[in-house]
Design an enzyme around this catalytic site. Structure first.
Site, PDB file in Angstrom:
ATOM      1  N   GLU A   1       0.671  -1.252  -0.070  1.00 15.95           N
ATOM      2  CA  GLU A   1      -0.023  -0.013  -0.027  1.00 15.95           C
ATOM      3  C   GLU A   1       0.770   1.317  -0.066  1.00 15.95           C
ATOM      4  O   GLU A   1       0.640   2.201  -0.666  1.00 15.95           O
ATOM      5  CB  GLU A   1      -0.996  -0.001   1.081  1.00 15.95           C
ATOM      6  CG  GLU A   1      -2.081  -1.121   1.108  1.00 15.95           C
ATOM      7  CD  GLU A   1      -2.976  -1.008   2.372  1.00 15.95           C
ATOM      8  OE1 GLU A   1      -2.680  -0.190   3.164  1.00 15.95           O
ATOM      9  OE2 GLU A   1      -3.931  -1.744   2.127  1.00 15.95           O
TER      10      GLU A   1
ATOM     11  N   HIS B   1     -10.158   1.905   0.187  1.00 14.99           N
ATOM     12  CA  HIS B   1     -10.633   1.117   1.362  1.00 14.99           C
ATOM     13  C   HIS B   1     -12.197   0.997   1.475  1.00 14.99           C
ATOM     14  O   HIS B   1     -12.762   0.398   2.247  1.00 14.99           O
ATOM     15  CB  HIS B   1     -10.176   1.644   2.944  1.00 14.99           C
ATOM     16  CG  HIS B   1      -8.956   1.487   3.020  1.00 14.99           C
ATOM     17  ND1 HIS B   1      -7.655   2.123   2.606  1.00 14.99           N
ATOM     18  CD2 HIS B   1      -7.939   0.553   3.684  1.00 14.99           C
ATOM     19  CE1 HIS B   1      -6.669   1.701   2.656  1.00 14.99           C
ATOM     20  NE2 HIS B   1      -6.723   0.724   3.468  1.00 14.99           N
TER      21      HIS B   1
END
Length: 333
Positions: free
Chosen positions: A178, A212
């Site tokens: 990420e 997310h």
């Protein structure tokens, strides 16, 4: 040709499109493989998606899903890095003689190097975030949960937590991939467009927050596919978007301030380890130490503010040229 360029290589619009493409590539990789996709059974009201509950369901915490997704995001991360390389290589002239320059320029912008100070690895940038969490760490100390204390064991707190299949996702592959994609790749692309550091810090992390939001679909299905489940999914997504974006601001600052991807990675791992601070719960659990806990939180915040700039200062960093650096008054991209 130098590794830094006198003019922006791409437009702001192109930077937006590329950054969204990087985000889509990373999140999309979670759904391309059949083994990586979560699965819901019809008519299931509520329960665990990952245990023997009598339903043929696989949530994001199912071991098979985790394994497939670890492979998927690892491949996606490599492809995103190659995408940044492609942008640079194309715009400096897609000629084999420029291959070495494009490779070095990409590695430089992705921050794939350790920061050094006085011929030693500079550890101070990695300590800023732990300082901020001085309060939660003090609460863990009160509970005897720190290394060497009565409730801490190597097997449970290290081996099982960090090296099980969920630990590999939460503390290793997840944070590393990420940060490389949503910090190094996204911010390097915006920098190539001539974006200011403040715009990169406060706008770049929005893609990280958006990445997310897709968890809302699993929440909706897990809790019954009804109005209550929809509300839960919406509120949980808003909360997750908020704190991942806030963390993104900090991680972006660390990346630009140090010119290295490693401080954001260690900060991400540390935050995943500690979790979201729960001051109210800690005050209820340790009522006799309320003042001490509050003071510890205040010390952490004050220490973080005091150390943020000096501990992250890095020489020879083109992302954040210091006063007196000849690049400070002459932008390079």
């Amino acid at each position: 040709m130098q590794l830094l360029f006198a003019q922006p290589l791409i437009t702001t619009s192109s930077a937006h499109l590329v950054s969204l493409g990087l985000c889509a590539a990373y999140v999309g990789s979670l759904y391309l493989s059949k083994n990586a996709r979560i699965k819901f059974s019809h008519g299931h009201a509520k329960g665990s998606l990952n245990g023997p509950n009598g339903y043929d369901e696989r949530g994001r915490d199912h071991p098979d899903v985790i394994r497939a997704r670890l492979v998927a995001v690892s491949i996606a991360t490599v492809l995103c890095c190659l995408g940044v390389f492609g942008v640079i290589f194309y715009h400096i002239g897609a000629d084999w003689k420029n291959l070495g320059i494009a490779t070095k320029a990409t590695a430089l912008r992705l921050g794939l190097h350790l920061s050094f100070s006085s011929s030693t690895i500079d550890v101070l940038p990695h300590l800023v975030v732990p300082f901020l969490f001085f309060g939660p760490l003090f609460a863990s100390y009160l509970g005897g949960q720190l290394p060497g204390q009565r409730y801490w064991t190597w097997q449970r707190n290290v081996a099982e937590r960090f090296f099980g299949i969920m630990g590999l996702r939460t503390y290793w592959v997840g944070p590393i991939t990420e940060e490389i994609v949503f910090r190094a790749c996204v911010l390097s692309v915006y920098h190539l467009s001539g974006a200011s550091r403040y715009r990169m810090i406060f706008l770049g992390p929005l893609t990280f927050g958006l990445a997310h939001v897709h968890h809302a679909w699993e929440t909706f299905n897990r809790y019954g596919r009804n109005v209550a489940a929809a509300k839960r999914a919406i509120f949980s997504s808003i909360f997750q978007f908020a704190y991942t974006t806030l963390f993104g601001f900090l991680a972006s600052f660390l990346f630009l301030r140090t010119g290295s991807i490693f401080p954001p990675i260690t900060a991400h791992i540390f935050c995943n380890t500690i979790g979201v601070p729960e001051l109210t719960w800690e005050l209820r659990r340790y009522p006799k130490q309320k003042k001490a806990i509050i003071i510890a939180y205040l010390i952490g915040i004050a220490g973080f503010v005091y150390t943020l700039l000096p501990w992250t200062k890095t020489n020879d960093n083109f992302y954040w040229a210091q006063d007196g650096d000849p690049r400070h008054s002459s932008a390079k991209y």
